[in-house]
Write a protein that holds these residues in place. Structure first.
Motif, PDB file in Angstrom:
ATOM      1  N   SER A  85       1.027  -1.018  -0.459  1.00  0.00           N
ATOM      2  CA  SER A  85      -0.157   0.123  -0.199  1.00  0.00           C
ATOM      3  C   SER A  85       0.814   0.913  -0.093  1.00  0.00           C
ATOM      4  O   SER A  85      -0.017   2.368  -0.111  1.00  0.00           O
ATOM      5  CB  SER A  85      -0.568  -0.053   0.852  1.00  0.00           C
ATOM      6  N   TYR A  86       2.376   1.656   0.050  1.00  0.00           N
ATOM      7  CA  TYR A  86       3.321   2.084   0.656  1.00  0.00           C
ATOM      8  C   TYR A  86       4.115   2.137  -0.763  1.00  0.00           C
ATOM      9  O   TYR A  86       4.442   1.424  -0.467  1.00  0.00           O
ATOM     10  CB  TYR A  86       4.132   2.368   2.075  1.00  0.00           C
ATOM     11  N   ALA A  87       4.244   3.521  -1.137  1.00  0.00           N
ATOM     12  CA  ALA A  87       5.210   3.730  -2.460  1.00  0.00           C
ATOM     13  C   ALA A  87       5.581   4.995  -1.891  1.00  0.00           C
ATOM     14  O   ALA A  87       5.791   5.596  -1.612  1.00  0.00           O
ATOM     15  CB  ALA A  87       4.499   3.734  -3.922  1.00  0.00           C
ATOM     16  N   GLY A  88       7.512   4.535  -2.114  1.00  0.00           N
ATOM     17  CA  GLY A  88       8.230   6.109  -1.407  1.00  0.00           C
ATOM     18  C   GLY A  88       9.662   5.964  -2.852  1.00  0.00           C
ATOM     19  O   GLY A  88       9.486   4.830  -3.296  1.00  0.00           O
ATOM     20  N   LEU A  89       9.741   6.855  -2.933  1.00  0.00           N
ATOM     21  CA  LEU A  89      10.825   7.392  -4.520  1.00  0.00           C
ATOM     22  C   LEU A  89      11.843   8.388  -3.702  1.00  0.00           C
ATOM     23  O   LEU A  89      11.519   9.405  -2.764  1.00  0.00           O
ATOM     24  CB  LEU A  89       9.627   8.343  -5.628  1.00  0.00           C
ATOM     25  N   GLU A  90      13.242   7.760  -4.044  1.00  0.00           N
ATOM     26  CA  GLU A  90      13.970   8.726  -3.254  1.00  0.00           C
ATOM     27  C   GLU A  90      15.527   9.039  -4.875  1.00  0.00           C
ATOM     28  O   GLU A  90      14.954   7.339  -5.252  1.00  0.00           O
ATOM     29  CB  GLU A  90      14.739   7.296  -2.288  1.00  0.00           C
ATOM     30  N   SER A  91      15.840   9.575  -4.390  1.00  0.00           N
ATOM     31  CA  SER A  91      17.724   9.611  -5.411  1.00  0.00           C
ATOM     32  C   SER A  91      16.962   9.543  -6.416  1.00  0.00           C
ATOM     33  O   SER A  91      18.650   9.695  -7.382  1.00  0.00           O
ATOM     34  CB  SER A  91      18.472   8.267  -4.627  1.00  0.00           C
ATOM     35  N   GLY A  92      15.933  10.151  -6.755  1.00  0.00           N
ATOM     36  CA  GLY A  92      15.148  10.260  -8.028  1.00  0.00           C
ATOM     37  C   GLY A  92      15.275   8.994  -9.416  1.00  0.00           C
ATOM     38  O   GLY A  92      15.195   9.184 -10.278  1.00  0.00           O
ATOM     39  N   ALA A 137      -4.946   3.215  -0.154  1.00  0.00           N
ATOM     40  CA  ALA A 137      -5.530   2.021   0.784  1.00  0.00           C
ATOM     41  C   ALA A 137      -6.293   0.753   0.124  1.00  0.00           C
ATOM     42  O   ALA A 137      -6.370   0.904  -0.889  1.00  0.00           O
ATOM     43  CB  ALA A 137      -6.851   2.941   1.053  1.00  0.00           C
ATOM     44  N   PRO A 138      -6.124  -0.133   0.859  1.00  0.00           N
ATOM     45  CA  PRO A 138      -5.944  -1.386   0.058  1.00  0.00           C
ATOM     46  C   PRO A 138      -7.338  -1.771  -0.383  1.00  0.00           C
ATOM     47  O   PRO A 138      -8.299  -1.098   0.493  1.00  0.00           O
ATOM     48  CB  PRO A 138      -5.574  -2.686   0.961  1.00  0.00           C
ATOM     49  N   THR A 139      -7.575  -2.402  -1.155  1.00  0.00           N
ATOM     50  CA  THR A 139      -9.177  -2.873  -1.688  1.00  0.00           C
ATOM     51  C   THR A 139      -9.513  -3.957  -0.891  1.00  0.00           C
ATOM     52  O   THR A 139      -8.970  -5.246  -0.521  1.00  0.00           O
ATOM     53  CB  THR A 139      -9.423  -3.531  -2.589  1.00  0.00           C
ATOM     54  N   PRO A 140     -10.897  -3.142   0.341  1.00  0.00           N
ATOM     55  CA  PRO A 140     -11.471  -4.763   0.815  1.00  0.00           C
ATOM     56  C   PRO A 140     -11.727  -5.868   0.106  1.00  0.00           C
ATOM     57  O   PRO A 140     -12.534  -5.079  -0.470  1.00  0.00           O
ATOM     58  CB  PRO A 140     -12.799  -3.763   1.318  1.00  0.00           C
ATOM     59  N   ALA A 141     -11.730  -7.176   0.829  1.00  0.00           N
ATOM     60  CA  ALA A 141     -11.793  -8.686  -0.643  1.00  0.00           C
ATOM     61  C   ALA A 141     -13.406  -8.382   0.445  1.00  0.00           C
ATOM     62  O   ALA A 141     -14.398  -8.372   0.925  1.00  0.00           O
ATOM     63  CB  ALA A 141     -11.315  -9.574   0.889  1.00  0.00           C
ATOM     64  N   THR A 142     -14.214  -9.374  -0.997  1.00  0.00           N
ATOM     65  CA  THR A 142     -14.970  -9.237  -0.920  1.00  0.00           C
ATOM     66  C   THR A 142     -16.335 -10.858  -1.103  1.00  0.00           C
ATOM     67  O   THR A 142     -15.302 -11.602  -1.678  1.00  0.00           O
ATOM     68  CB  THR A 142     -16.234  -8.780  -1.923  1.00  0.00           C
ATOM     69  N   PRO A 143     -16.553 -11.217   0.093  1.00  0.00           N
ATOM     70  CA  PRO A 143     -17.157 -12.450   0.373  1.00  0.00           C
ATOM     71  C   PRO A 143     -17.817 -13.079  -0.979  1.00  0.00           C
ATOM     72  O   PRO A 143     -18.726 -11.905  -0.732  1.00  0.00           O
ATOM     73  CB  PRO A 143     -17.523 -12.636   1.604  1.00  0.00           C
ATOM     74  N   SER A 144     -17.235 -14.297  -1.044  1.00  0.00           N
ATOM     75  CA  SER A 144     -18.193 -14.721  -1.995  1.00  0.00           C
ATOM     76  C   SER A 144     -19.181 -15.481  -1.629  1.00  0.00           C
ATOM     77  O   SER A 144     -19.218 -16.413  -0.725  1.00  0.00           O
ATOM     78  CB  SER A 144     -16.749 -15.249  -3.314  1.00  0.00           C
ATOM     79  N   SER A 145     -20.321 -15.749  -2.450  1.00  0.00           N
ATOM     80  CA  SER A 145     -21.247 -16.819  -2.235  1.00  0.00           C
ATOM     81  C   SER A 145     -21.130 -18.211  -2.395  1.00  0.00           C
ATOM     82  O   SER A 145     -21.968 -19.020  -1.250  1.00  0.00           O
ATOM     83  CB  SER A 145     -22.376 -17.044  -3.162  1.00  0.00           C
ATOM     84  N   LYS A 146     -19.696 -18.457  -2.637  1.00  0.00           N
ATOM     85  CA  LYS A 146     -19.001 -19.865  -2.465  1.00  0.00           C
ATOM     86  C   LYS A 146     -18.829 -20.445  -1.238  1.00  0.00           C
ATOM     87  O   LYS A 146     -19.142 -20.949  -0.540  1.00  0.00           O
ATOM     88  CB  LYS A 146     -18.603 -19.780  -3.138  1.00  0.00           C
ATOM     89  N   SER A 147     -18.619 -19.036  -0.630  1.00  0.00           N
ATOM     90  CA  SER A 147     -17.776 -18.930   0.252  1.00  0.00           C
ATOM     91  C   SER A 147     -19.233 -19.584   1.599  1.00  0.00           C
ATOM     92  O   SER A 147     -19.240 -20.548   2.651  1.00  0.00           O
ATOM     93  CB  SER A 147     -16.786 -18.349   1.305  1.00  0.00           C
TER      94      SER A 147
END
Length: 585
Positions: A85-92, A137-147
């Motif tokens: 979820s985090y990305a950082g850029l350094e030194s060009g 923000a991470p995408t929340p998991a959606t429970p499936s009908s199969k579960s």
């Protein structure tokens, strides 16, 4: 008491104000980042400019580097693809990823993070030990009908099992009913409430009916036999399971050698890093690092050596540099690989070294250089690396640059120009001359000849203000003679003429014609310029000097294209020592 209370209030207010100031400062830094970062990929937001450490990383899971194409889009896509979820850029040019920010990192002024990105000069890619952090923000998991169906099925099965158990305990079980009860068929799991009721009714009826002693004995015998059978079966199953577990644990406790790419092997040596990186080529960081993945990465990028450090860092190269050597070892390789706890992946300032067969067969024994076979007549100069001149080039007679420079190509160039010294600098620059000039000397060595050659990264081609020097005595000036004149090199012309004794111009000019003309006139010096001009003198005039060398003698003689006749404001100088001695003004 009152004074004490007042003091407590003052201290409390001071601490509260301090906290408020610190909070406002953090908010200001965050606002700076949000206002200054510019347009970001969809869903990503600026988190601020954070400090980064030397021995630790603000975002410490994986990283990638691009010296030509790093952008916000490239970094965020890379981190998202790795599940972070985090990305950082350094030194060009470097992108780091993680799901948390290291607690040792601190928010800082955004001005520290405004180094241009290598792939987009309109974007900010951090700075030296400062990282521009972005977050999505991470995408929340959606429970499936199969579960859900699985959960429902599990619940129904459990209810049915419970019902079956109650029924069995209420009534004696025959061998057939016992077998049915132990069956795990889907029909039993999906038992309806009607079936459960029927089982319960049957159980109650069996309990209410009077039992004969024989029936009771049979039931008791059956129950006892069934229990014994069940116990034996359970014991055998447990024993088999325990045996299987023991066997599995025993197998996993014995590590096997990592499967390396074909032609690669672990040297078994831990390399100490003392004066900088031992391997200075491509590199990357991965929390799931293994010896095999590092070797595969280096091989795919054209390198023959791979080294792993700090469990998660992979470094590549074609030789060991910065004073590192196969014979300079360390005991610090004690850290397990991030992706393979059965293997070692270096330690602090220590590399687990993996080498290809190419490196082992072509490099020196200490893996620090590649022995080079020089062209006939050439050898390393008595001082292999000399400091560049202080007032100009050490070798100032001819020069050539090429991003694919090699030692052999430079020596061939200088030999073609007729110069006895060849020097290589900055990995791609070749210089030629007959002597060192402008303050350079064989007695002034340098230790900076460490830059790899542009055309062969397993060899070195000088360094910053440092010449890697070679010599071919057969090309010495005194050995190149025509009409008793010996070649002295290329010198600078001056206003008013350096050689002012006599002159000859001809469209058929050659070295032989010029030297013959000057000799017939009794002059010690003969100089050719602009391809067809010849000048003679016994001394230099107008401030000219044989020590003022030029690199512009690049014109062929008008009468012989195989000879050099100076160039623009550059004199190809010849001297006959048997004639009048020179007087340098």
């Amino acid at each position: 008491m009152i004074a004490s209370t007042l003091l407590s209030l003052v201290l409390a207010m001071g601490l509260a104000n301090g906290a408020a100031i610190e909070k406002r400062g953090g908010q200001n830094y965050l606002q700076q980042a949000q206002q200054g970062v510019g347009s970001l990929p969809s869903g990503w937001a600026a988190q601020g400019c954070y400090t980064d450490g030397f021995s630790w990383s603000t975002l410490d899971k994986v990283s990638t580097t691009s010296y030509t194409s790093m952008t916000y889009e490239k970094c965020t896509s890379y981190c998202s693809g790795k599940g972070y979820s985090y990305a950082g850029l350094e030194s060009g040019n470097t992108c780091y990823c993680a799901n948390t920010i290291n607690s040792r990192a601190t928010l800082s002024a955004y001005g520290h993070c405004q180094t241009w990105c290598s792939g987009n000069w309109g974007q900010d890619c951090g700075g030296a030990y400062y990282i521009n952090v972005l977050y999505k923000a991470p995408t929340p998991a959606t429970p499936s009908s199969k579960s859900s169906a699985s959960a429902s099925s599990s619940s129904t099965s459990s209810s049915a099992a419970a019902s079956s158990s109650a029924s069995s305990s209420a009534a004696p079980s025959s061998s057939s009913s016992s077998a049915a009860a132990s069956s795990s068929s889907s029909s039993a799991a999906a038992s309806s409430s009607a079936s459960s009721s029927a089982a319960a009714s049957s159980s109650a009826s069996s309990s209410a009916a009077p039992s004969s002693s024989a029936s009771s004995a049979d039931a008791s015998s059956s129950a006892s036999s069934s229990a014994a059978s069940s116990s034996a079966s359970s014991s055998a199953s447990s024993s088999a399971s325990a045996s299987s577990t023991s066997s599995s644990a025993s197998a996993s406790a014995t590590p096997s050698a990592p499967a390396l790419p074909s032609g690669w092997s672990n040297t078994g040596v831990c390399i100490a890093e003392v004066a900088g990186r031992a391997l200075t080529g491509a590199h990357y960081t991965d929390a799931a690092m293994t010896q095999a993945s590092c070797a595969a990465f280096c091989s795919a990028n054209g390198y023959t050596l791979a080294g792993i450090e700090y469990s998660t860092e992979c470094w590549c190269g074609n030789i060991l540099t910065n004073t590192a050597s196969l014979f300079k070892t360390s005991a610090a390789c004690t850290m397990k690989c991030g992706g393979d706890s059965t293997s070692i992946c270096g330690g602090g300032n220590a590399l687990t070294l993996i080498a290809s067969q190419t490196a082992i067969s072509t490099l020196s024994a200490d893996l620090t250089y590649k022995p080079v076979v020089l062209p006939p007549g050439w050898s390393v100069a008595s001082t292999a690396c000399v400091a560049e001149g202080t007032s100009g080039r050490a070798l100032a007679s001819a020069t050539w640059s090429d991003d694919s420079m090699t030692i052999g190509s430079c020596l061939a160039f200088c030999q073609g120009k007729g110069f006895q010294y060849a020097g290589i600098e900055y990995g791609r620059e070749c210089y030629c001359g007959d002597s060192l000039s402008n303050g350079a000397s064989l007695s002034l060595p340098s230790t900076a000849c460490t830059k790899t050659c542009g055309g062969d990264s397993a060899t070195t081609c000088g360094g910053g203000n440092a010449l890697q020097l070679y010599n071919n005595p057969a090309l010495a000036l005194k050995l190149i003679t025509t009409n008793s004149y010996s070649y002295q090199g290329c010198v600078q012309e001056v206003s008013g003429r350096a050689l002012a004794g006599d002159a000859l111009v001809g469209e058929n000019m050659t070295v032989e014609i010029c030297t013959s003309f000057c000799q017939s006139e009794g002059f010690q010096y003969a100089g050719l310029e602009y391809g067809q001009e010849c000048y003679c003198a016994n001394e230099f005039s107008n401030g000219a000097s044989a020590l003022s060398l030029s690199t512009q003698c690049n014109m062929a003689c008008a009468g012989n294209s195989g000879e050099n006749c100076g160039g623009p404001n550059a004199i190809a100088l010849w001297s006959n020592s048997a004639l009048t001695a020179v007087s340098v003004l």
